[in-house]
Design an enzyme around this catalytic site. Structure first.
Site, PDB file in Angstrom:
ATOM      1  CB  THR A  18      35.267   8.537 -27.423  1.00 52.02           C
ATOM      2  OG1 THR A  18      34.231   9.441 -26.502  1.00 52.02           O
ATOM      3  CG2 THR A  18      35.811   9.496 -28.633  1.00 52.02           C
ATOM      4  NE  ARG A  22      40.411   5.345 -23.505  1.00 51.39           N
ATOM      5  CZ  ARG A  22      40.797   7.083 -24.029  1.00 51.39           C
ATOM      6  NH1 ARG A  22      40.450   7.557 -23.320  1.00 51.39           N
ATOM      7  NH2 ARG A  22      41.256   6.608 -24.992  1.00 51.39           N
ATOM      8  CB  SER A 113      44.136   8.221 -23.956  1.00 47.21           C
ATOM      9  OG  SER A 113      44.156   9.882 -24.488  1.00 47.21           O
ATOM     10  CG  HIS A 114      43.226  12.327 -21.677  1.00 52.95           C
ATOM     11  ND1 HIS A 114      43.050  11.561 -23.174  1.00 52.95           N
ATOM     12  CD2 HIS A 114      42.484  12.229 -21.435  1.00 52.95           C
ATOM     13  CE1 HIS A 114      41.650  11.038 -23.189  1.00 52.95           C
ATOM     14  NE2 HIS A 114      41.197  11.702 -21.957  1.00 52.95           N
ATOM     15  CE  LYS A 126      42.488   3.175 -30.821  1.00 52.76           C
ATOM     16  NZ  LYS A 126      43.356   4.833 -30.811  1.00 52.76           N
ATOM     17  CG  ASP A 277      48.219  11.428 -24.918  1.00 52.09           C
ATOM     18  OD1 ASP A 277      48.629  11.311 -25.727  1.00 52.09           O
ATOM     19  OD2 ASP A 277      46.870  10.995 -24.216  1.00 52.09           O
ATOM     20  CG  ASP A 279      47.700   6.519 -26.545  1.00 50.09           C
ATOM     21  OD1 ASP A 279      47.093   8.779 -25.233  1.00 50.09           O
ATOM     22  OD2 ASP A 279      46.420   7.047 -27.320  1.00 50.09           O
ATOM     23  CG  ASP A 281      46.325   9.453 -28.695  1.00 46.82           C
ATOM     24  OD1 ASP A 281      46.729  10.122 -27.858  1.00 46.82           O
ATOM     25  OD2 ASP A 281      45.239   9.567 -29.239  1.00 46.82           O
ATOM     26  NE  ARG A 282      43.614  13.438 -25.919  1.00 46.84           N
ATOM     27  CZ  ARG A 282      42.531  13.582 -24.799  1.00 46.84           C
ATOM     28  NH1 ARG A 282      42.900  15.230 -23.751  1.00 46.84           N
ATOM     29  NH2 ARG A 282      41.417  13.753 -25.104  1.00 46.84           N
ATOM     30  CB  THR A 344      33.832  14.339 -30.501  1.00 48.19           C
ATOM     31  OG1 THR A 344      33.171  15.356 -30.128  1.00 48.19           O
ATOM     32  CG2 THR A 344      34.716  14.074 -29.622  1.00 48.19           C
ATOM     33  CD  GLU A 363      38.884  14.682 -31.995  1.00 46.77           C
ATOM     34  OE1 GLU A 363      37.853  14.188 -31.703  1.00 46.77           O
ATOM     35  OE2 GLU A 363      39.692  13.456 -31.622  1.00 46.77           O
ATOM     36  CD  GLU A 364      37.659  19.807 -28.062  1.00 43.23           C
ATOM     37  OE1 GLU A 364      38.357  20.471 -26.993  1.00 43.23           O
ATOM     38  OE2 GLU A 364      37.139  18.559 -27.730  1.00 43.23           O
ATOM     39  CB  SER A 365      40.348  16.864 -27.262  1.00 40.83           C
ATOM     40  OG  SER A 365      40.299  16.002 -29.367  1.00 40.83           O
ATOM     41  CE  LYS A 376      43.428  11.647 -29.315  1.00 43.62           C
ATOM     42  NZ  LYS A 376      42.433  11.610 -29.803  1.00 43.62           N
ATOM     43  NE  ARG A 496      35.015  15.729 -22.981  1.00 44.70           N
ATOM     44  CZ  ARG A 496      35.765  15.632 -21.904  1.00 44.70           C
ATOM     45  NH1 ARG A 496      36.212  16.212 -21.108  1.00 44.70           N
ATOM     46  NH2 ARG A 496      36.382  14.036 -21.833  1.00 44.70           N
TER      47      ARG A 496
END
Ligand code: G1P
Ligand code: ZN
Length: 543
Positions: A18, A22, A113-114, A126, A277, A279, A281-282, A344, A363-365, A376, A496
């Site tokens: 996604t 990773r 990320s997280h 990435k 998070d 990095d 972005d969240r 997603t 996004e919901e995440s 983000k 999920r």
């Protein structure tokens, strides 16, 4: 000092998910593993003689070593210049900002990320293109294809570059410029938001708590929230970035940001709480004893956008990923602007933004952002909320409840079943596919199935098609269940389950999401046979 060509053999597991590639740190540490992937990136893009690359990461374990390798490979592959964040640091949104501001060819962001970090934790890499956003699928597919046939890579032999000193040095004929990782990003934030109004709010007794989770946003929060906006030092927590995030799981949700959650639900809770998070972005947004779901957060920001200087002209349109609740759709409808539903992953928003079709997306995440970058952006969301609060001067909870009263409430929850054996998770998905015929038109109590399918997206800008983006079961009353497999995990498979129900009746808005969604949860478990097939009574995380 010279360019060396090294013989290598391909690894079969270098397919980006996604959000980039990773893997666990020990996987990346296998001989030539990182080098293969980096060469595959360089072989999949056109490196012009004046090309500049942006490079930085979230500071997790292996960040510095990887930066040195990538710098030397960039020098051997013909880049004119690399802009690298001091100490090898750039948050994901800051990398996007720098790529755009200096109009570079692209950038490499090192992050998982997280996901937890450390010697046995996760690492990631990435590639972002010149618009500052994640490479689209056609590029990630080319990178993967190249990784499968790679036989050699090129690297410049030289001592390591000093990453802690700002300024330019050379690596062969390439210039390495160590830049301040925070300044450009902080300036961009200052250009979008009313810093004077936010400063007035933060110095008027309105108390905030920001949790950087020992991740990359610590220095960004210090500069922006504390230095430029006057928030007291004690309003920031876990601001020292650590390579293993202090042993924590740097994911800003109710489960992993528990220290912040305890404070925000405690006796002397501040007025506003937020976390970001690994990095940066969240984001998670909290009021005093109140959690704002990311889907609601996006909708509230869209509805209040014209209060913020950077968005006072209004929004061109909005976009959300398919599993994200339709709360923002209702705002778009009232504002009479287009609303797009994408698969997603942030990479699907880039084309829409480049074409000027959307301004805000989410996004919901726990991801929200706008066209100011192509990623983000955690702190951006925090500043947007603070700007709205500085104008509205109301508690967070009131703002959200007023929003529900006006637009209706989309009850929403996500159940994650982590680290399932891959065959079990795939078995559940195939079972759902096999059930489409039976499910169509079926009734479960008051719920009648309107449609079920596997989401397929046609990009309205370039016409590219992305299939298999998640099983959707839609009901006649507008409620939905979505099932999909995560594309970011590094261990087994994560399933999920996303649940959503629309409630226009304000007298029912006080209900808890789990209570309001209980019927749908039962249906989801029944149709998927999830418990019997996985042996899991409970999900790993509920958000
Ligand atoms: C997850 C989220 C997705 C987000 C991605 C990168 O991907 O669900 O919304 O874009 O992380 O942060 P997933 O693991 O579900 O594939
Ligand atoms: Zn992230």
């Amino acid at each position: 000092m010279s360019i060396r060509t090294i013989d290598t053999r391909s690894y079969s597991d270098q397919k980006p998910g996604t959000s980039g590639l990773r893997k666990k740190v020990p996987v990346f540490r296998q001989p030539h593993y990182l080098e293969n992937f980096v060469q595959s990136i360089f072989d999949s893009i056109t490196i012009t003689p004046e090309a500049t690359l942006v490079l930085g990461g979230d500071g997790r374990y292996y960040n510095r070593e990887a930066i040195q390798v990538i710098l030397k490979m960039a020098a051997a592959n013909g880049f004119a210049r690399v802009l690298v964040g001091q100490g090898g640091i750039l948050s994901t949104p800051a990398a996007s900002c720098v790529i755009r501001k200096y109009q570079t060819l692209g950038g490499i962001v090192l992050s998982a990320s997280h996901n937890p970090g450390g010697a046995d934790g996760d690492f990631g890499i990435k590639y972002n293109i010149d618009n500052g956003g994640p490479a689209p699928e056609k590029v990630t597919e080319a990178i993967y294809a190249r990784s499968q046939s790679i036989a050699q890579y090129r690297i410049f032999e030289a001592p390591d570059i000093a990453l802690d000193q700002l300024g330019a040095t050379s690596l062969g004929s390439m210039c390495v410029e160590v830049i301040d990782p925070v300044a450009d990003y902080a300036d961009l934030m200052e250009s979008l938001f009313d810093f004077a109004a936010i400063r007035a709010l933060l110095t008027s007794g309105f108390r905030i708590r920001f949790d950087a989770m020992h991740a990359v946003n610590g220095p960004y929060a210090r500069e922006i929230l504390q230095r430029r906006l006057g928030a007291p030092a004690e309003s920031l927590m876990n601001v020292v970035p650590l390579p293993d995030f202090g042993g924590g799981h740097p994911d800003p949700n109710l489960t992993y940001a528990h220290d912040l959650v305890e404070i925000m639900y405690g006796d002397d809770a501040p007025d506003f709480g937020a976390a970001s998070d690994g990095d940066g972005d969240r984001n998670m947004i909290l009021g005093r004893r109140f959690f704002v779901t990311p889907s609601d957060s996006l909708a509230v920001l869209a509805a209040n956008a014209t209060l913020v200087p950077g968005y006072k002209q209004g929004l061109a349109g909005v976009a959300r990923s398919m599993p994200t609740s339709a709360a923002v759709d209702r705002v778009a409808q009232q504002l009479d602007i287009p609303c797009f539903e994408t698969p997603t992953g942030w990479k699907f928003f880039g084309n829409l933004m480049d074409a000027g079709k959307v301004t805000l997306c989410g996004e919901e995440s726990f991801g929200t952002s706008s066209s100011h970058v192509r990623e983000k952006d955690g702190l951006w969301a925090v500043l947007f909320w603070l700007n709205v609060l500085a104008v509205q001067r109301q508690p967070v909870e009131n703002i959200v409840r007023t929003h529900w009263a006006r637009f209706g409430r989309n009850f929403y929850s996500r159940y994650d079943y982590e680290e399932l054996p891959t065959e079990i998770a795939q078995g559940i998905m195939s079972h759902l596919h096999d059930s489409f015929g039976q499910l169509a038109g079926a009734s479960f109590g008051e719920h009648r199935v309107l449609f079920c399918d596997d989401f397929c997206y046609t990009d309205p800008v370039d016409g590219s098609i992305s299939q298999g983006q998640g099983v959707r079961i839609g009901f006649t009353d507008g409620s939905r269940i979505v099932f999909r497999l995560s594309g970011t995990g590094t261990q087994g498979a994560t399933l999920r389950v996303y649940l959503e129900a629309y409630e226009p009746d304000a007298s029912r808005h006080h209900l808890g999401a789990q209570e309001a969604l209980a019927d749908l949860i039962a249906i989801a478990l029944q149709v998927s046979e999830l418990q019997a097939r996985s042996g899991r009574e409970q999900p790993t995380v509920i958000t």
